[in-house]
Design an enzyme around this catalytic site. Structure first.
Site, short mmCIF file in Angstrom:
data_model
loop_
_atom_site.label_atom_id
_atom_site.label_comp_id
_atom_site.label_asym_id
_atom_site.label_seq_id
_atom_site.Cartn_x
_atom_site.Cartn_y
_atom_site.Cartn_z
N ARG A 23 0.72 -1.06 -0.22
CA ARG A 23 -0.27 0.27 -0.03
C ARG A 23 1.19 0.90 0.17
O ARG A 23 0.63 2.19 0.30
CB ARG A 23 -1.13 0.00 1.51
CG ARG A 23 -2.57 -1.46 0.60
CD ARG A 23 -2.99 -0.89 1.84
NE ARG A 23 -4.39 -2.20 2.23
CZ ARG A 23 -4.25 -2.84 2.85
NH1 ARG A 23 -3.18 -3.25 3.77
NH2 ARG A 23 -5.34 -3.96 2.25
N LYS A 28 7.73 22.35 -14.01
CA LYS A 28 7.21 21.58 -14.00
C LYS A 28 6.54 21.54 -12.17
O LYS A 28 5.28 20.99 -12.24
CB LYS A 28 7.66 20.11 -14.15
CG LYS A 28 6.39 18.95 -13.92
CD LYS A 28 6.68 18.10 -15.21
CE LYS A 28 5.54 16.76 -14.83
NZ LYS A 28 5.29 15.64 -15.71
N ASN A 56 -0.23 19.00 -20.54
CA ASN A 56 -0.14 17.56 -21.98
C ASN A 56 0.02 18.30 -23.12
O ASN A 56 -0.67 17.36 -24.00
CB ASN A 56 -1.04 16.62 -21.59
CG ASN A 56 -1.24 15.86 -20.57
OD1 ASN A 56 -0.46 15.10 -20.68
ND2 ASN A 56 -2.34 16.38 -19.97
N GLU A 85 -3.93 16.72 -11.28
CA GLU A 85 -4.37 16.63 -12.27
C GLU A 85 -6.02 17.49 -13.17
O GLU A 85 -7.13 16.91 -13.61
CB GLU A 85 -3.53 15.68 -13.52
CG GLU A 85 -4.23 16.93 -15.26
CD GLU A 85 -3.66 15.52 -16.71
OE1 GLU A 85 -4.13 15.80 -17.04
OE2 GLU A 85 -2.31 15.58 -15.95
#
Length: 381
Positions: free
Chosen positions: A133, A238, A256, A248
């Site tokens: 996890r 970025k 993109n 996003e």
């Protein structure tokens, strides 16, 4: 070229922070940073063991140097390798890697180190995101494309027959190390492909950086301080976007630019890197995004031509006709676009531009408009 005996760092690294509260981390950028990275890892993660995931080519080229540096500072390592190429971003390799990490007894407080390009980083990151996890991830990208794009921001994933990166998770790394000397071993084709992602940041919102690229791209190729500057500028851009929009939900989609076209082309060429690699698809996609913007009367033809001229001068493809073995029909390209992650309720979303450095998110673009544009591009109009 062997990297078994690492050269000393040529300067202190450039440090770019990614500000994400408790998930914040640093990007370290500079030449010959592997041993310095090992010392940072030992200091920041005391007692952690490391599983180095790399591909079969890099296993001989860079992995021994990294292992030597880590062992020198007391970090125990295991190495796992995958075949090079986009085909490794598959269900089968993902399961194999997870089983390998479990067999190595990597625990939640240990480290998965992705030593490779975007394929290794995406695959390793996805495995780290689900293993027990969530296991800490360190990205050491070895391609220009990975250094300026895929290693930063926490996107991980594998491909499906339905499209690229459709299965994955957000899993931020604990550290990113961009050793720009590692890029000296790239082929000319790989380096140029990565350069398309560098230029992208200028096209999104930094016209001054695009101007700089037009003047300095040859020096970036040669590996001087201009290379470090280009990588650092891209990473800062970025990092700033990721800090504002980690998952996003908003303007991270700007990253993109060109990718709606690019991912469709990659799918239609069946991720065959002998025909088309990701950065080449992005170069075509960037030019298409600007020409589509021009067709929709959003930006000038001069800007669209300037983008194509610069990418062509570097030696990158700029048109659908440049795809070896053909790109597909207009209908096939649009159909491939409908699996893009930005599609909402079946409507296409593009990243378009009002000019160089003026990209924006354009939701709900009519399929007919995209189809008509691509038909004209295939016809050479």
């Amino acid at each position: 070229m062997s990297a078994a005996v690492p050269a000393p760092a040529t300067a202190e690294p450039i440090v770019v922070p990614v500000a994400l509260a408790e998930r914040s981390y640093d990007i370290l950028i500079g030449r010959h940073q592997l041993c310095e990275a090992a010392e940072t890892i030992a200091r920041r993660f005391p007692g952690a063991r490391a599983a180095i995931v790399t591909d079969e080519n890099l296993a001989a080229l860079h992995a021994p140097a990294l292992e030597s540096c880590l062992h020198r500072v007391g970090v125990t390592t295991t190495r796992l390798t995958v075949p090079p190429g986009e085909a490794s971003k598959s269900y089968a390799r993902f399961i194999e890697l997870c089983d390998g990490l479990l067999a190595a007894k990597i625990e939640r407080n240990d480290l998965v180190i992705a030593l490779g390009g975007g394929v290794v980083g995406d695959l390793s990151g996805f495995a780290a995101s689900v293993l027990r996890r969530g296991v800490r991830l360190i990205q050491i990208p070895t391609s220009l494309l990975a250094q300026v794009d895929s290693s930063v921001g926490g996107k991980t994933g594998i491909n499906s027959s339905h499209g690229k990166n459709l299965i994955g998770a957000f899993h931020q790394p604990a550290l990113v190390v961009c050793d720009t000397a590692l890029l000296d071993t790239l082929s000319e084709r790989e380096f140029k492909a990565g350069y398309a992602e560098v230029v992208k940041y200028g096209l999104i919102d930094d016209a001054g950086f695009f101007n700089w690229c037009e003047v300095n791209w040859r020096r970036v190729m040669k590996g001087g301080p201009e290379r470090d500057h280009a990588v650092a500028t891209a990473c800062r851009a970025k990092a700033a976007i990721v800090a504002r929009d980690e998952r996003e939900d908003g303007d991270r989609a700007l990253l993109n630019l060109g990718h709606t076209f690019a991912h469709a082309l990659e799918r239609l060429t069946r991720y065959d890197s002998t025909r088309l690699v990701h950065g080449e698809a992005v170069a075509i996609g960037l030019c298409l995004a600007f020409r589509f913007s021009q067709r929709l009367a959003l930006c000038s033809g001069q800007d669209a031509e300037r983008v194509a001229r610069h990418l062509a001068s570097v030696g990158l493809p700029t048109r659908l006709q440049d795809v070896p073995g053909a790109a597909g029909t207009a209908a096939e390209i649009v159909e491939a676009m409908t699996q893009d992650k930005k599609v909402k309720r079946g409507a296409l979303t593009f990243i378009l531009a009002h000019g160089i450095g003026k990209a924006f998110i354009a939701p709900g673009v009519a399929t007919e408009a995209a189809l008509d544009f691509i038909e004209s591009e295939l016809a050479g109009a």
